[in-house]
Design an enzyme around this catalytic site. Structure first.
Site, short mmCIF file in Angstrom:
data_model
loop_
_atom_site.label_atom_id
_atom_site.label_comp_id
_atom_site.label_asym_id
_atom_site.label_seq_id
_atom_site.Cartn_x
_atom_site.Cartn_y
_atom_site.Cartn_z
N GLY A 1 -15.28 62.76 4.62
CA GLY A 1 -13.96 62.70 4.01
C GLY A 1 -13.49 64.02 3.43
CD GLN A 2 -8.49 65.76 0.06
OE1 GLN A 2 -8.30 64.63 -0.38
NE2 GLN A 2 -7.72 66.79 -0.25
CE1 TYR B 1 -9.03 55.12 -4.55
CE2 TYR B 1 -7.37 55.72 -6.17
CZ TYR B 1 -8.48 56.05 -5.42
OH TYR B 1 -9.04 57.30 -5.53
N GLY C 1 -20.11 59.02 2.63
CA GLY C 1 -18.69 59.36 2.76
C GLY C 1 -18.53 60.85 3.01
CG ASP D 1 -20.82 49.47 6.50
OD1 ASP D 1 -20.31 49.69 5.37
OD2 ASP D 1 -20.45 48.54 7.23
CG ASP E 1 -18.37 58.94 6.76
OD1 ASP E 1 -17.87 59.69 5.89
OD2 ASP E 1 -17.75 57.97 7.26
P1 NAD Z 1 -11.63 60.10 2.08
O1 NAD Z 1 -10.86 58.89 2.42
O2 NAD Z 1 -11.15 61.40 2.56
O3 NAD Z 1 -13.14 59.93 2.56
C1 NAD Z 1 -13.87 58.77 2.36
C2 NAD Z 1 -15.01 58.76 3.36
O4 NAD Z 1 -15.72 57.55 3.16
C3 NAD Z 1 -14.53 58.78 4.81
O5 NAD Z 1 -15.22 59.76 5.53
C4 NAD Z 1 -14.86 57.38 5.32
O6 NAD Z 1 -15.23 57.36 6.69
C5 NAD Z 1 -16.03 57.02 4.43
N1 NAD Z 1 -16.21 55.58 4.31
C6 NAD Z 1 -15.26 54.61 4.23
N2 NAD Z 1 -15.84 53.40 4.20
C7 NAD Z 1 -17.18 53.61 4.25
C8 NAD Z 1 -18.30 52.75 4.27
N3 NAD Z 1 -18.17 51.42 4.23
N4 NAD Z 1 -19.53 53.31 4.34
C9 NAD Z 1 -19.68 54.64 4.40
N5 NAD Z 1 -18.65 55.51 4.40
C10 NAD Z 1 -17.42 54.99 4.33
O7 NAD Z 1 -11.80 60.11 0.48
P2 NAD Z 1 -12.02 61.37 -0.46
O8 NAD Z 1 -10.69 61.92 -0.79
O9 NAD Z 1 -13.08 62.26 0.09
O10 NAD Z 1 -12.54 60.63 -1.76
C11 NAD Z 1 -13.89 60.49 -2.10
C12 NAD Z 1 -13.96 59.80 -3.44
O11 NAD Z 1 -13.21 60.54 -4.42
C13 NAD Z 1 -13.37 58.39 -3.45
O12 NAD Z 1 -14.09 57.59 -4.36
C14 NAD Z 1 -11.97 58.61 -3.98
O13 NAD Z 1 -11.44 57.45 -4.60
C15 NAD Z 1 -12.22 59.70 -5.01
N6 NAD Z 1 -11.02 60.44 -5.33
C16 NAD Z 1 -10.41 61.23 -4.41
C17 NAD Z 1 -9.24 61.90 -4.74
C18 NAD Z 1 -8.52 62.79 -3.76
O14 NAD Z 1 -7.41 63.26 -4.07
N7 NAD Z 1 -9.10 63.06 -2.59
C19 NAD Z 1 -8.71 61.75 -6.03
C20 NAD Z 1 -9.33 60.91 -6.93
C21 NAD Z 1 -10.51 60.27 -6.58
N1 SER Z 2 -5.69 61.11 -4.26
C1 SER Z 2 -5.96 59.77 -4.64
C2 SER Z 2 -4.90 58.84 -4.15
O1 SER Z 2 -3.78 59.28 -4.15
C3 SER Z 2 -6.06 59.65 -6.14
O2 SER Z 2 -7.15 58.91 -6.46
O3 SER Z 2 -5.20 57.74 -3.80
#
Ligand code: NAD
Ligand code: SER
Length: 316
Positions: free
Chosen positions: A11-12, A142, A8, A53, A34
């Site tokens: 992602g962010q 989620y 992943g 994946d 990713d």
């Molecule tokens: P994001 O959506 O920005 O990035 C997720 C990444 O995972 C993407 O690049 C996507 O292409 C990749 N992905 C999706 N399906 C996939 C698969 N089957 N195989 C491989 N890669 C895959 O999410 P994020 O914000 O970077 O979050 C990362 C983790 O942190 C997640 O578990 C999310 O729940 C958790 N989280 C994020 C936040 C937030 O505010 N960003 C808050 C709480 C928890």
């Molecule tokens: N930033 C995330 C969401 O809003 C929190 O897990 O889904």
């Protein structure tokens, strides 16, 4: 030296965690993966990368074998609002990836980090100063995947000794990669809109408080918990961590100090509002502070100052 796999990575969080890990552990010791492939920019230029994946266990196992991986950061997920639009996909990625990573971690003796979220809370959870150990009955798919991930991770630790660790992230605010479809995204969008247009239409009501954190603190949390002395960890999956709690009015007021003509109106997105209302207003992260010295550096004032400086440079 650790050999790390980040799943992943686009992602962010991954787009910033991967370079941060490479800086500490060496470029060639951190593999960026990713399902979006080919990866782009710094992720490819500064170290190894591949397609995974995470719903396919062989993809993960093959890469772990190929690079002798001993540490996995599993960031693959479908965020809260996006998963409500496609609950099957939310479950397949949110739980499928965790279970696959756990099995690979068990077989190849890897340490594993899978973030949980404020979304793991819901009906019946005390909303203020939410305790570390409390009721977890989320109303989103989620959240259901996050509670399942926490339980599975604790199960693999207790049953098989897999070194699983996790934090319940709040909403994350950052300026490199836009968020992926969550409920807290407004707290990033507001800065981009303020800089670009001087105004913002907020999808959440005034008085909607949620925990938030600036990305540099989120990266440090992910790295520090994986480095923490395991003998001091009473909890594992998953620690409450937070840095600040605010509502839309408070962030707008802070932005106005830098952009005096900034204005905000409201157009409520009922899906996101319902989700936000079911999440804590503020979490108690004293267990993380006590067990592995968690302490954030940024508050709303210092984060806003930095966001505005960086985004002015990036967008204007
Ligand atoms: P994001 O959506 O920005 O990035 C997720 C990444 O995972 C993407 O690049 C996507 O292409 C990749 N992905 C999706 N399906 C996939 C698969 N089957 N195989 C491989 N890669 C895959 O999410 P994020 O914000 O970077 O979050 C990362 C983790 O942190 C997640 O578990 C999310 O729940 C958790 N989280 C994020 C936040 C937030 O505010 N960003 C808050 C709480 C928890
Ligand atoms: N930033 C995330 C969401 O809003 C929190 O897990 O889904």
């Amino acid at each position: 030296m650790k050999k790390i796999l980040v799943i992943g990575a686009c992602g962010q969080i991954g787009s910033e965690l991967t370079p941060a890990l490479r800086k500490i552990y060496g470029n060639n010791n951190v593999v960026a993966a990713d399902c979006l492939y080919p990866l782009k920019g710094e992720l490819v230029d500064s170290g190894p990368s591949c397609k995974i994946d995470a719903t396919q266990i062989e993809d993960i196992a093959t890469t772990v074998k190929q690079y002798n991986i001993d540490t996995i950061y599993n960031l693959a997920a479908i965020l809260s609002a996006k998963a409500e639009a496609n609950p099957m996909l939310g479950w397949e990625v949110g739980v499928g990836a965790v279970l696959n990573c756990l099995e690979v971690a068990r077989e190849f003796h890897c340490q594993l980090f899978t973030p949980s979220s404020i979304g793991a809370f819901g009906t019946g959870t005390p909303p203020d100063n939410t305790p570390q150990d409390t009721i977890q009955r989320p109303k989103t798919i989620y959240g259901v995947t996050k509670v399942t991930g926490e339980l599975l991770s604790d199960y693999y630790f207790k049953r098989f000794g897999v070194d699983t660790r996790s934090v319940r992230y709040p909403g994350l605010i950052s300026n490199i990669t836009l968020p992926g479809g969550g409920t807290t995204d407004y707290a990033v969008d507001i800065y981009y809109s303020a800089i670009r247009n001087g105004k913002f239409t907020c999808p959440l009501r005034q008085g909607t408080f949620m925990d938030m954190m600036y990305m540099p603190d989120a990266l440090r949390a992910a790295i520090d918990i994986m480095e923490a002395d395991s003998t001091k960890l009473i909890h594992r999956n998953s620690f409450n961590v937070t840095a600040m709690s605010f509502d839309p009015e408070m962030i707008a007021t802070e932005i106005k100090k830098h952009i005096p003509n900034f204005t905000m109106d409201y157009q409520i997105d009922e899906l996101r509002q319902g989700i936000a209302d079911s999440w804590p207003n503020s979490m108690d992260d004293s267990c993380a502070r006590a067990e592995w010295d968690w302490k954030p550096d940024y508050d709303l004032v210092s984060m806003t100052e930095d966001m505005i400086t960086v985004l002015r440079e990036k967008l204007l």
